[in-house]
Design an enzyme around this catalytic site. Structure first.
Site, PDB file in Angstrom:
ATOM      1  N   ASP A  53       7.307  -5.559   3.649  1.00 49.57           N
ATOM      2  CA  ASP A  53       6.193  -5.352   4.577  1.00 49.57           C
ATOM      3  C   ASP A  53       4.906  -5.971   4.020  1.00 49.57           C
ATOM      4  OD1 ASP A  53       5.087  -3.878   6.949  1.00 49.57           O
ATOM      5  OD2 ASP A  53       3.904  -2.901   5.376  1.00 49.57           O
ATOM      6  N   TYR A  77      -0.369  -9.945   1.117  1.00 52.07           N
ATOM      7  CA  TYR A  77      -1.631  -9.338   0.676  1.00 52.07           C
ATOM      8  C   TYR A  77      -1.542  -8.631  -0.678  1.00 52.07           C
ATOM      9  CZ  TYR A  77      -1.477  -9.585   5.792  1.00 52.07           C
ATOM     10  OH  TYR A  77      -1.269  -9.988   7.084  1.00 52.07           O
ATOM     11  N   LEU A  78      -0.496  -8.914  -1.453  1.00 52.05           N
ATOM     12  CA  LEU A  78      -0.282  -8.133  -2.680  1.00 52.05           C
ATOM     13  C   LEU A  78      -1.438  -8.263  -3.679  1.00 52.05           C
ATOM     14  CD1 LEU A  78       3.525  -8.669  -3.485  1.00 52.05           C
ATOM     15  CD2 LEU A  78       2.437  -6.883  -2.104  1.00 52.05           C
ATOM     16  N   HIS A 123       0.840  -1.199   0.000  1.00 57.55           N
ATOM     17  CA  HIS A 123       0.000   0.000   0.000  1.00 57.55           C
ATOM     18  C   HIS A 123       0.875   1.248   0.000  1.00 57.55           C
ATOM     19  CE1 HIS A 123       0.744  -1.590   4.079  1.00 57.55           C
ATOM     20  NE2 HIS A 123       1.118  -0.349   4.331  1.00 57.55           N
ATOM     21  N   GLU A 140       7.778 -10.238   5.641  1.00 55.91           N
ATOM     22  CA  GLU A 140       6.897 -10.081   6.801  1.00 55.91           C
ATOM     23  C   GLU A 140       5.568 -10.740   6.444  1.00 55.91           C
ATOM     24  OE1 GLU A 140       4.441  -7.193   9.735  1.00 55.91           O
ATOM     25  OE2 GLU A 140       4.430  -6.923   7.596  1.00 55.91           O
ATOM     26  N   HIS A 146       8.394  -3.318  16.849  1.00 56.18           N
ATOM     27  CA  HIS A 146       7.728  -2.015  16.938  1.00 56.18           C
ATOM     28  C   HIS A 146       6.209  -2.139  16.966  1.00 56.18           C
ATOM     29  CE1 HIS A 146       7.678  -3.253  12.801  1.00 56.18           C
ATOM     30  NE2 HIS A 146       6.762  -2.340  12.527  1.00 56.18           N
ATOM     31  N   ASP A 147       5.688  -3.324  16.687  1.00 51.14           N
ATOM     32  CA  ASP A 147       4.236  -3.529  16.682  1.00 51.14           C
ATOM     33  C   ASP A 147       3.808  -4.172  17.996  1.00 51.14           C
ATOM     34  OD1 ASP A 147       3.666  -2.478  14.164  1.00 51.14           O
ATOM     35  OD2 ASP A 147       4.255  -4.335  13.165  1.00 51.14           O
ATOM     36  N   GLU A 187      -5.342  -9.754  -4.900  1.00 48.11           N
ATOM     37  CA  GLU A 187      -6.680 -10.113  -4.411  1.00 48.11           C
ATOM     38  C   GLU A 187      -7.405 -10.973  -5.449  1.00 48.11           C
ATOM     39  OE1 GLU A 187      -5.755  -6.863  -5.027  1.00 48.11           O
ATOM     40  OE2 GLU A 187      -4.940  -6.594  -3.016  1.00 48.11           O
ATOM     41  N   ASP A 235      -4.345   0.013  -1.112  1.00 42.28           N
ATOM     42  CA  ASP A 235      -3.472  -1.062  -1.626  1.00 42.28           C
ATOM     43  C   ASP A 235      -3.170  -0.844  -3.105  1.00 42.28           C
ATOM     44  OD1 ASP A 235      -3.864  -2.233   0.880  1.00 42.28           O
ATOM     45  OD2 ASP A 235      -4.023  -4.251   0.040  1.00 42.28           O
TER      46      ASP A 235
END
Ligand code: BGC
Length: 550
Positions: free
Chosen positions: A207, A211-212, A109, A249, A314-315, A214, A177
């Site tokens: 990152d 999900y690249l 995104h 990730e 960091h999350d 759909e 996205d």
């Protein structure tokens, strides 16, 4: 500058990675925000800590509504953090100290402020410009897809009044996205990669990579089309900068992460997300079972690949890859205060998660550094820094690095209220109690202990490259495993209980070997025919080099 050609193309298998945010590390120009100038000044600290690779969180121009994961320009540095020239100088200085640098490639995104999105929303439907993103006339398409940021988002679609259509987003609604079905998007991403490769970066963290692409009727995660895109990006990297590492990730179950390594032709590394909560679970239950179970469920990976291991980042401590019962247990055990929870996870740093228990911090790091994979240390966790659950989103674990016991933590010359974030001030974890200066002066500090551990790990390639074999343990509170690389053998034994425990180990395969304890270099009695007996203090762990006599 062009990319360094690493002496060993598998350098990442022996690395110790340190994750930090440029804004949080050190303010070099006195404006209250950390910057590349400051990070460069502190490279000596990182070199002395012994880490070998720095992973920098996003530092690109951005409206900073998701702390930089909302990118508005892929080829520049956010003005608060410096300039491209500052970045290049930093990179050169890092490389001079043999530190590799890993940066973020956030391409699932962009920010809604990115010129590509601004252009897309104004262009007619069906035009190449509009096609940079994923649009729909209704918000029911891809309805089998889960929502990730459950605290803020109710749908993965948001209406854009300008385009008069819905756009797709897996994260915040201000992060549309990109459309990876459009070859022009992939070409642009390759240009972005080339830009940073030409500057000399050593790797990218990919990152949100599942999900690249759909497709209707699917979960829109881990699709074959997504893997095809990753293979293409990998081939691009191999052509332009062999040795540059890609880290996936993919917050998924081990069997679903496995394809991100491909046949050694997708990512070199991938985070092991499900292991992390199970280490914490094992510790709280005083049981080795959750850790052994998830490692048994972890498939083998190609020889050129590597797992990335972490305790905190960091999350939030994500609880997506656990069962509902396990999630309830983790929340009860580690986040009784509901304010410590965010989305599907727990927003706490390492030390507060274990109530600042020094032996538990050491034990967790001993596991992190001896499991098969490359360990990642989150900045400040080498000191036992704390957090602040009252701050919004995940800001409470992204506070300024604590250099000295001063109001601004020795992080900046500006007063605390002028910093990008107030330092932590509570009596246990605040700047007075936890800081680099004090810990350097104290030979028994956590910082010195971490330095030691990192040095030790780096001396033995078996940790990064060896096989793992669990030893059957009569005592379920004790985790015992052997790491092996050629003739190098290391035995690790960890007591997950707060009380002393006996360990009776079947070392029959090692009869005649002498276990040498690795932190103190102490030889233990030779392995004989009978079970090997050890006593471990509460939360104790032992690493032995198994040496064949003569
Ligand atoms: C990052 C998060 C970020 C999200 C959306 C993640 O996987 O680690 O910090 O909010 O991607 O970009």
């Amino acid at each position: 500058m062009t990319a360094r050609k690493p002496a060993d193309p598998r350098w990442y298998q022996d690395a110790v990675i340190y994750e930090t945010h440029v804004k949080a590390f050190y303010d070099g120009n006195g404006d209250g925000v950390g910057d590349f100038q400051g990070l460069t000044e502190k490279l000596d600290y990182l070199e002395a800590l012994g880490v070998t690779c720095l992973w920098l969180l996003p530092f690109f121009p951005s409206p900073l509504r998701d702390d930089g994961y909302d990118i508005a320009d892929y080829r520049d540095v956010h003005p608060s953090y410096g300039t491209l020239a500052d970045f290049s100088r930093f990179l050169e200085e890092a490389h001079r100290r043999d530190l590799s640098v890993l940066i973020e490639l956030v391409v699932n995104h962009t920010s809604d402020q990115h010129p590509w999105f601004q252009r897309a929303r104004r262009s007619p439907p069906g035009s190449p410009e509009r096609d940079f993103y994923v649009w729909s006339d209704d918000d029911r398409k891809f309805s089998g897809t889960r929502i990730i940021f459950t605290d803020t988002e109710k749908s993965n679609w948001t209406w854009d009044p300008e385009a008069k259509a819905f756009y797709w987003h897996r994260f915040f609604s201000h992060q549309p996205d990109l459309n990876f079905d459009n070859p022009a998007v992939i070409e642009q991403i390759e240009r972005v990669m080339k830009f940073w490769l030409d500057l000399g970066v050593d790797g990218f963290r990919l990152d949100a990579i599942p999900y690249l692409v759909e497709r209707d009727g699917t979960s829109c995660e881990n699709l074959p089309e997504t893997h095809a895109v990753i293979r293409r990006l990998r081939a691009f990297v191999d052509r332009h900068a062999p040795g540059c590492m890609l880290l996936a990730e993919a917050n998924q179950w081990p069997e679903d992460v496995r394809p991100y390594f491909g046949d050694g032709d997708e990512c070199h590394m991938a985070f092991h997300f499900p292991l992390m909560p199970r280490i914490f679970m094992g510790l709280r239950r005083e049981s080795a079972a959750p850790i052994v179970d998830i490692m048994r469920r972890t498939p083998a990976i190609p020889p050129s690949c590597q797992w990335a291991l972490f305790l905190r980042n960091h999350d939030e401590l994500t609880l997506e890859m656990v069962t509902e019962d396990e999630r309830a247990y983790m929340n009860l055990a580690y986040a009784r205060d509901p304010r410590a929870r965010v989305n599907v996870g727990i927003r706490r740093r390492l030390a507060p998660l274990v109530e600042n228990g020094r032996r538990r911090i050491e034990l967790l790091n001993a596991l992190l550094f001896s499991f098969p994979g490359t360990p990642i240390v989150y900045y400040g966790d080498e000191l036992g820094m704390g957090d602040d659950v009252l701050r919004p989103d995940r800001d409470g674990v992204r506070t300024p690095m604590q250099w000295r016991g001063e109001p601004s933590a020795g992080f900046s010359s500006r007063p605390p209220e002028a910093l990008y974030s107030l330092p932590v001030t509570d009596p246990v974890y605040g700047v007075q109690a936890v800081n680099v200066e004090a810990q350097l002066a104290d030979r028994s500090s956590l910082l010195h202990w971490m330095r030691n551990l990192i040095r030790l790990r780096r001396q033995f390639r078996v940790f990064g490259r060896g096989t793992l074999e669990f030893l059957p343990a009569a005592n379920p509170r004790v985790l015992a495993y052997v790491r092996r690389l050629d003739s190098d053998v290391v035995l690790c034994v960890a007591n997950l209980s707060r009380h002393a425990q006996p360990a009776e180990l079947d070392l029959s395969g090692f009869e005649g070997y002498t276990p040498v304890e690795m932190l103190g270099y102490t030889p233990f009695p030779r392995v004989g025919r009978t079970p090997y007996l050890l006593t471990l203090a509460g939360y104790g762990f032992l690493w032995f080099e198994l040496r064949r006599e003569g």
